[in-house]
Design a protein around this motif. Structure first.
Motif, PDB file in Angstrom:
ATOM      1  N   GLY A 299       6.758  10.668 -12.165  1.00 25.75           N
ATOM      2  CA  GLY A 299       7.927  10.077 -12.802  1.00 25.75           C
ATOM      3  C   GLY A 299       8.460   8.841 -12.122  1.00 25.75           C
ATOM      4  O   GLY A 299       9.425   8.235 -12.599  1.00 25.75           O
ATOM      5  N   ALA A 300       7.863   8.437 -11.013  1.00 27.57           N
ATOM      6  CA  ALA A 300       8.368   7.252 -10.292  1.00 27.57           C
ATOM      7  C   ALA A 300       8.104   5.970 -11.067  1.00 27.57           C
ATOM      8  O   ALA A 300       8.860   5.009 -10.973  1.00 27.57           O
ATOM      9  N   GLY A 301       7.033   5.939 -11.851  1.00 31.22           N
ATOM     10  CA  GLY A 301       6.652   4.722 -12.557  1.00 31.22           C
ATOM     11  C   GLY A 301       5.445   4.076 -11.894  1.00 31.22           C
ATOM     12  O   GLY A 301       4.956   4.551 -10.858  1.00 31.22           O
ATOM     13  N   ASN A 302       4.958   2.989 -12.476  1.00 32.08           N
ATOM     14  CA  ASN A 302       3.762   2.325 -11.944  1.00 32.08           C
ATOM     15  C   ASN A 302       3.934   0.810 -11.871  1.00 32.08           C
ATOM     16  O   ASN A 302       2.957   0.065 -11.864  1.00 32.08           O
ATOM     17  N   GLU A 303       5.171   0.339 -11.808  1.00 27.59           N
ATOM     18  CA  GLU A 303       5.441  -1.100 -11.889  1.00 27.59           C
ATOM     19  C   GLU A 303       4.838  -1.889 -10.726  1.00 27.59           C
ATOM     20  O   GLU A 303       4.291  -2.978 -10.930  1.00 27.59           O
ATOM     21  N   VAL A 304       4.934  -1.368  -9.505  1.00 26.22           N
ATOM     22  CA  VAL A 304       4.377  -2.080  -8.360  1.00 26.22           C
ATOM     23  C   VAL A 304       2.855  -2.128  -8.452  1.00 26.22           C
ATOM     24  O   VAL A 304       2.232  -3.166  -8.216  1.00 26.22           O
ATOM     25  N   THR A 305       2.246  -1.003  -8.822  1.00 21.72           N
ATOM     26  CA  THR A 305       0.797  -0.949  -8.983  1.00 21.72           C
ATOM     27  C   THR A 305       0.332  -1.925 -10.055  1.00 21.72           C
ATOM     28  O   THR A 305      -0.670  -2.632  -9.883  1.00 21.72           O
TER      29      THR A 305
ATOM     30  N   LEU B 128       0.829  -1.205   0.000  1.00 17.10           N
ATOM     31  CA  LEU B 128       0.000   0.000   0.000  1.00 17.10           C
ATOM     32  C   LEU B 128       0.863   1.254   0.000  1.00 17.10           C
ATOM     33  O   LEU B 128       0.551   2.239  -0.684  1.00 17.10           O
ATOM     34  N   ASN B 129       1.955   1.259   0.753  1.00 18.79           N
ATOM     35  CA  ASN B 129       2.833   2.424   0.790  1.00 18.79           C
ATOM     36  C   ASN B 129       3.607   2.584  -0.516  1.00 18.79           C
ATOM     37  O   ASN B 129       3.825   3.707  -0.980  1.00 18.79           O
ATOM     38  N   LEU B 130       4.034   1.477  -1.112  1.00 16.32           N
ATOM     39  CA  LEU B 130       4.713   1.554  -2.411  1.00 16.32           C
ATOM     40  C   LEU B 130       3.774   2.084  -3.488  1.00 16.32           C
ATOM     41  O   LEU B 130       4.166   2.914  -4.325  1.00 16.32           O
ATOM     42  N   MET B 131       2.535   1.635  -3.480  1.00 13.20           N
ATOM     43  CA  MET B 131       1.562   2.099  -4.458  1.00 13.20           C
ATOM     44  C   MET B 131       1.208   3.572  -4.236  1.00 13.20           C
ATOM     45  O   MET B 131       1.024   4.326  -5.192  1.00 13.20           O
TER      46      MET B 131
ATOM     47  N   LEU C 223      -6.366 -10.516   0.695  1.00 10.41           N
ATOM     48  CA  LEU C 223      -5.342  -9.469   0.734  1.00 10.41           C
ATOM     49  C   LEU C 223      -5.139  -8.859  -0.658  1.00 10.41           C
ATOM     50  O   LEU C 223      -5.147  -7.631  -0.810  1.00 10.41           O
ATOM     51  N   PHE C 224      -4.949  -9.688  -1.683  1.00  9.73           N
ATOM     52  CA  PHE C 224      -4.728  -9.162  -3.028  1.00  9.73           C
ATOM     53  C   PHE C 224      -5.960  -8.432  -3.550  1.00  9.73           C
ATOM     54  O   PHE C 224      -5.832  -7.401  -4.228  1.00  9.73           O
ATOM     55  N   ASN C 225      -7.140  -8.942  -3.242  1.00  8.83           N
ATOM     56  CA  ASN C 225      -8.365  -8.281  -3.689  1.00  8.83           C
ATOM     57  C   ASN C 225      -8.513  -6.916  -3.031  1.00  8.83           C
ATOM     58  O   ASN C 225      -9.018  -5.971  -3.659  1.00  8.83           O
ATOM     59  N   HIS C 226      -8.075  -6.811  -1.781  1.00  4.60           N
ATOM     60  CA  HIS C 226      -8.176  -5.540  -1.057  1.00  4.60           C
ATOM     61  C   HIS C 226      -7.118  -4.534  -1.530  1.00  4.60           C
ATOM     62  O   HIS C 226      -7.386  -3.330  -1.576  1.00  4.60           O
ATOM     63  N   LEU C 227      -5.947  -5.033  -1.874  1.00  2.00           N
ATOM     64  CA  LEU C 227      -4.858  -4.138  -2.280  1.00  2.00           C
ATOM     65  C   LEU C 227      -5.214  -3.305  -3.506  1.00  2.00           C
ATOM     66  O   LEU C 227      -4.818  -2.143  -3.613  1.00  2.00           O
ATOM     67  N   SER C 228      -5.929  -3.887  -4.446  1.00  2.00           N
ATOM     68  CA  SER C 228      -6.197  -3.203  -5.706  1.00  2.00           C
ATOM     69  C   SER C 228      -7.462  -2.360  -5.668  1.00  2.00           C
ATOM     70  O   SER C 228      -7.892  -1.823  -6.696  1.00  2.00           O
ATOM     71  N   LYS C 229      -8.075  -2.222  -4.497  1.00  2.00           N
ATOM     72  CA  LYS C 229      -9.286  -1.422  -4.384  1.00  2.00           C
ATOM     73  C   LYS C 229      -8.975   0.048  -4.662  1.00  2.00           C
ATOM     74  O   LYS C 229      -8.040   0.623  -4.103  1.00  2.00           O
ATOM     75  N   ASP C 230      -9.765   0.651  -5.544  1.00  2.00           N
ATOM     76  CA  ASP C 230      -9.603   2.068  -5.933  1.00  2.00           C
ATOM     77  C   ASP C 230      -8.253   2.352  -6.587  1.00  2.00           C
ATOM     78  O   ASP C 230      -7.738   3.472  -6.507  1.00  2.00           O
ATOM     79  N   VAL C 231      -7.659   1.336  -7.221  1.00  2.00           N
ATOM     80  CA  VAL C 231      -6.383   1.529  -7.910  1.00  2.00           C
ATOM     81  C   VAL C 231      -6.628   2.143  -9.289  1.00  2.00           C
ATOM     82  O   VAL C 231      -7.532   1.720 -10.019  1.00  2.00           O
ATOM     83  N   THR C 232      -5.852   3.151  -9.636  1.00  2.00           N
ATOM     84  CA  THR C 232      -5.897   3.728 -10.970  1.00  2.00           C
ATOM     85  C   THR C 232      -4.754   3.130 -11.769  1.00  2.00           C
ATOM     86  O   THR C 232      -3.583   3.342 -11.464  1.00  2.00           O
ATOM     87  N   LEU C 233      -5.091   2.356 -12.814  1.00  5.25           N
ATOM     88  CA  LEU C 233      -4.069   1.661 -13.594  1.00  5.25           C
ATOM     89  C   LEU C 233      -3.624   2.504 -14.772  1.00  5.25           C
ATOM     90  O   LEU C 233      -4.444   3.080 -15.489  1.00  5.25           O
TER      91      LEU C 233
END
Length: 427
Positions: free
Chosen positions: A304-310, A293-296, A348-358
Motif C-alpha cells: 500500500g505504500a505506492g510505487n512512485e519512486v520506483t 535503493l532504500n526508498l525502492m 548510477l541510474f542504469n544500476h538503480l533500476s537493475k532487477d526492478v519490478t515495475l
C-alpha cells in the motif's frame, strides 16, 4: 514420525486465523532487506556510523557511537522538567505496537524491558540531533565530537545517510511520544517535529507539510512526492498500462522534444505537452544511490505504500543511457551533477533500476504513451533519422553540405544548358 507431524499440523490449524494473520502483516513498517536486493549493493543498506533500532544494534563498527547516544540521553533528560519514569510509562503503554512494527524481530528483542531501553536511547539521540542541528536546544560543549559546529560538519552527513536506511529505522511513534512529553512548551509539537525531521533529511529550510509518517524514511519519501496530484486517480479503472519504454534523452531531443524543469521538485511532477517534457530537478551526489535503493526497497516491502519512486527511477533509466543523455539534461538544469563525470551519473541510474519490478499501472504510464506517440509521428521520425544520420559528426554534416552543393550546381548547369532553347536571343 509421520503421525507426530499430522498431530502438529492439526494443532496449528485449530489456532490458525486468516484475520489474525492479516492484522499481523498490517503492523509491520520496518523490514529486513531480502538477500536478492542486498547482493546488488550491500553497502547501500547497511549503516556506516550509527544504528537505530534492533537490526544493526551491536555491530562492531557502530559501537563507538553508543557512548555518544548515552551522553545524548542524559542531556535530553537533564533539559526536561519531567521525571524519567513518565517517558518510560508513555512508551510502555504502546510497547506491543512498537515491537510489531519490526518484521522478524529477534527473540532477544522480545524482552519488553530491553526493547524499550533501546527505543528510548535511540529516540533521544535522534531528537538531540534534530534539536541541535537547528539550534532549538544546544547545551553541549563547543568541542563536542558530535553536536558542536565541527561535529555537525564532519559527522552529520553520515548520520543523515544512515537515518534514511530501511533497516535502520525506529517507529515515528517513539519520537512523537518522547518529544510530546518533553516539549509541552512548543505549540503543535507534532507539526514542529515533522518540520525538524524534513529540514534535517532534505538539508533545506523550505520543507512541505506532509503530516505524520511511519518512520523517518517514510516521511522523507512523502516529502519527495508532495504538491502533485496522483495521475492514477485520473485514469480509467479498467485502463491497462502500455508497458512502453521511453527512448533516451538524446533520441528524444533528435525527435524534436524539448526538456524543461518542472514547476515543483516532486518526483511525480513529470508531464508531456506540446512537445515539451518537464522533469523535476534532481541533485545527484554520493548519497543518491543509497537513498533511492532504500526508498525502492521500502515500496517493494510495504504493502500500500505506492510505487512512485520506483516508477521515477525506471523512467530516468529509460532516458539516461549514456553520458551524452546526462549532458542533455544537465544543460537544461534538470540533473545537477555533484559526483563528477556524466558517465558516473548514467551508470548510477542504469544500476538503480537493475532487477526492478515495475507496476503495470504506473502513474507515469500515460507520459510514456504520450512521448512515444509523439516520436512515432512521421515528421518526427524523419527529423530523428536525419539528425542521427547526418548530424552526429562534423564529417557527416560536411558530406551532406557537399552533396547539397553539388546537387545545386548540377541543377544550375542543367538550367543554363536548356535555357537558350526555350528563350532564344534577339540575334
Amino acid at each position: 514420525m509421520g503421525e507426530n507431524w499430522v498431530i502438529d499440523v492439526k494443532g496449528k490449524l485449530e489456532s490458525f486465523s486468516c484475520e489474525e494473520e492479516e492484522k499481523q502483516w498490517k503492523k509491520h513498517s520496518i523490514y529486513r532487506v531480502p538477500h536478492c536486493l542486498t547482493e546488488l549493493n550491500r553497502k547501500a543498506y547497511k549503516p556506516q556510523v550509527v544504528s537505530f533500532g534492533p537490526y544493526h544494534h551491536g555491530d562492531e563498527n557502530l559501537m563507538p557511537m553508543e557512548e555518544h547516544k548515552q551522553r545524548a540521553l542524559l542531556h535530553f533528560f537533564k533539559r526536561s522538567d519531567k521525571p524519567v519514569e513518565e517517558y518510560w510509562n508513555d512508551l510502555e503503554a504502546v510497547a506491543e505496537q512498537l515491537m510489531g512494527s519490526y518484521e522478524g524481530l529477534a527473540e532477544e528483542w522480545k524482552d519488553k524491558g530491553r526493547f524499550l531501553e533501546l527505543m528510548i536511547r535511540d529516540g533521544c539521540f535522534v531528537l538531540e540531533i534534530l534539536l541541535t542541528s537547528y539550534d532549538v536546544a544546544n547545551d553541549y560543549a563547543s568541542n563536542d565530537p558530535i553536536f558542536s559546529a565541527h561535529g555537525k560538519l564532519h559527522n552529520m552527513p553520515y548520520i543523515r545517510r544512515d537515518m534514511l536506511m530501511i533497516e535502520n529505522q525506529i517507529p515515528f511513534l517513539v519520537l512523537q511520544k518522547l518529544f510530546a512529553t518533553q516539549s509541552v512548551r512548543y505549540s503543535k509539537s507534532e507539526e514542529f517535529l515533522n518540520k525538524l525531521i524534513l529540514k534535517f533529511c532534505t538539508n533545506s529550510l523550505d520543507v512541505p507539510r506532509v503530516g505524520s509518517g511511519l518512520h523517518v524514511l517514510d516521511m522523507y519519501r512523502k516529502s519527495m512526492l508532495h504538491a502533485c496530484p496522483d495521475r492514477r486517480a485520473r485514469s480509467s479503472p479498467t485502463e491497462e498500462g502500455t508497458g512502453e519504454i521511453v527512448r533516451s534523452a538524446t533520441e528524444l531531443n533528435e525527435s524534436g522534444i524539448r526538456f524543461k524543469k518542472s514547476k515543483t521538485q516532486s518526483l511525480k511532477d513529470i508531464t508531456f505537452r506540446n512537445g515539451v517534457l518537464r522533469l523535476p530537478v534532481i541533485v545527484v551526489d554520493d548519497t543518491t544511490e543509497s537513498v533511492f535503493l532504500n526508498l525502492m526497497a521500502y515500496e517493494r516491502l510495504q504493502p500500500g505504500a505506492g510505487n512512485e519512486v520506483t516508477s521515477y527511477v525506471f523512467f530516468m533509466d529509460n532516458i539516461v543511457d549514456s553520458a551524452k543523455d546526462v549532458s542533455v539534461l544537465h544543460a537544461k538544469g534538470i540533473i545537477q551533477n555533484a559526483v563528477g563525470s556524466d558517465k558516473a551519473v548514467a551508470k548510477l541510474f542504469n544500476h538503480l533500476s537493475k532487477d526492478v519490478t515495475l507496476d503495470p499501472e504506473s502513474g507515469l504510464d500515460e507520459v510514456h504513451k504520450q512521448v512515444n506517440d509523439y516520436c512515432k509521428k512521421r515528421w518526427n521520425e524523419w527529423r530523428a533519422n536525419l539528425i542521427h544520420t547526418y548530424f552526429r559528426s562534423p564529417w557527416a554534416f560536411l558530406s551532406l553540405l557537399a552533396a547539397i552543393f553539388l546537387l545545386i550546381l548540377t541543377v544550375a548547369q542543367t538550367f543554363y544548358s536548356i535555357y537558350p532553347y526555350f528563350s532564344p536571343s534577339s540575334h
